[in-house]
Design an enzyme around this catalytic site. Structure first.
Site, PDB file in Angstrom:
ATOM      1  N   HIS A 119    -168.498  73.850  15.971  1.00 19.58           N
ATOM      2  CA  HIS A 119    -168.024  74.260  17.373  1.00 19.58           C
ATOM      3  C   HIS A 119    -167.996  75.363  17.476  1.00 19.58           C
ATOM      4  O   HIS A 119    -168.028  75.798  19.136  1.00 19.58           O
ATOM      5  CB  HIS A 119    -166.760  73.377  17.242  1.00 19.58           C
ATOM      6  CG  HIS A 119    -166.880  71.690  17.274  1.00 19.58           C
ATOM      7  ND1 HIS A 119    -166.194  71.219  15.963  1.00 19.58           N
ATOM      8  CD2 HIS A 119    -167.828  71.344  18.029  1.00 19.58           C
ATOM      9  CE1 HIS A 119    -166.434  69.976  16.153  1.00 19.58           C
ATOM     10  NE2 HIS A 119    -167.563  69.648  17.226  1.00 19.58           N
TER      11      HIS A 119
ATOM     12  N   MET B  93    -166.131  66.724  20.790  1.00 21.05           N
ATOM     13  CA  MET B  93    -164.957  64.999  20.056  1.00 21.05           C
ATOM     14  C   MET B  93    -164.166  66.097  19.677  1.00 21.05           C
ATOM     15  O   MET B  93    -163.190  65.249  18.715  1.00 21.05           O
ATOM     16  CB  MET B  93    -165.946  64.024  19.814  1.00 21.05           C
ATOM     17  CG  MET B  93    -167.628  63.530  20.481  1.00 21.05           C
ATOM     18  SD  MET B  93    -167.553  62.059  19.290  1.00 21.05           S
ATOM     19  CE  MET B  93    -167.298  62.000  18.254  1.00 21.05           C
ATOM     20  N   GLY B  94    -163.556  67.753  19.855  1.00 20.22           N
ATOM     21  CA  GLY B  94    -162.623  67.762  18.840  1.00 20.22           C
ATOM     22  C   GLY B  94    -162.264  68.039  17.816  1.00 20.22           C
ATOM     23  O   GLY B  94    -163.928  67.873  16.253  1.00 20.22           O
TER      24      GLY B  94
END
Ligand code: AMP
Length: 281
Positions: free
Chosen positions: A37, A30-31
């Site tokens: 990440h 989701m950024g």
């Protein structure tokens, strides 16, 4: 690194990568990217792989009173981080393209979605399963990477991929943590300095409970101690439970892989974490 905002362009690029003999690896996000990440991107990279990161703040996995509108967004910084990490393709679908007005389908995974965060956040895992099914169909990856940080999400995605015969290997990546043990999360930016200092109580409480249970202590007692430690640190506790690591069923026998899972709130910030209970050898 190529950036796509339209499905036709993405599909053409991936078809050409496949024609070159490359396998497609997908990392859905989701950024508001952080080192957690990037660990997924690194796990996905290998010779001959075309690594696709998707960035989509999925409205269907946020409840009515949740943080959709204030969820952190930093697209330029994310793209720079992904370039640096050796990602090949970024997929940035617009919300209207993912969910046009006539959109009518819901993917719901019974059982693993029901308790824990599924109970605290009704509809959340339907939103997750629906968007991941779409991403799998858009990208057709042979491997897809998800963080163990979102332990129940990983279980939901594994179940869905198996049930719906997605030809994709779902791979879990260990939780990346700050130096003091707090699991990295895009939501950690919500914490002020005081809350950030208190937040370490979450991994500590889980660590203590995991040691107690692995050492033969009664799970109910260890869980009660963990809940009390969190309350003492200023958290409002949603749940601290011991579950079967594969099915998420409660009260797992000691010969199963067991996982401690927790969700607790500091002010308006909701944090989740989990830890395996490893037998002491
Ligand atoms: P999010 O952008 O929060 O939806 O997360 C995208 C993916 O990154 C999910 O598979 C998460 O489980 C994973 N992820 C988030 N934080 C971490 C972390 N600290 N360590 C490992 N993976 C993570």
């Amino acid at each position: 690194m190529e950036v796509f905002r339209e499905l036709a362009g993405l599909r053409a690029a991936l078809a050409s990568a496949r024609a070159d003999g490359r396998e497609i690896a997908l990392v859905p996000t989701m950024g508001a990217l952080h080192v957690g990440h990037i660990a997924l991107i690194e796990a996905a990279r290998r010779p001959g792989a075309c690594v696709v990161a998707s960035i989509f703040v999925n409205p269907r996995q946020f409840g009515a009173n949740e943080d959709l509108s204030r969820y952190p967004r930093k697209e330029m910084g994310d793209i720079a981080m992904l370039t640096e990490a050796g990602c090949d393709v970024v997929w940035l679908p617009p919300v209207e393209a993912m969910y046009p007005d006539e959109f009518a389908t819901n993917v719901s995974v019974a059982g693993v979605s029901d308790g824990l965060d599924g109970e605290a956040r009704p509809g959340h895992f339907d939103g997750v399963a629906t968007v991941v099914a779409k991403l799998f169909n858009q990208v057709s990856p042979s491997r897809a990477f998800f963080g163990e940080k979102d332990f129940q999400q990983l279980a939901v995605v594994r179940r869905m991929a198996a049930d719906l015969d997605f030809d994709v290997e779902v791979i879990g990546v260990p939780t990346q943590r700050d130096d003091d043990g707090l699991a990295l999360s895009s939501r950690n930016v919500y914490l002020d300095e005081e809350e950030r200092a208190k937040a370490v109580a979450l991994p500590r409480a889980l660590g203590q409970a995991a040691r107690a249970i692995a050492g033969g202590g009664a799970p109910e007692e260890a869980l009660a101690d963990a809940r009390a430690a969190l309350v003492a640190a200023g958290f409002a506790v949603d749940y601290v439970e011991l579950v079967d690591a594969d099915t998420l069923a409660p009260d797992p026998p000691a010969d199963r892989r067991r996982q401690l899972v927790a969700a607790a709130r500091l002010g308006s910030t909701r944090l989740i974490d989990n830890l395996a209970v490893s037998p002491i050898v």
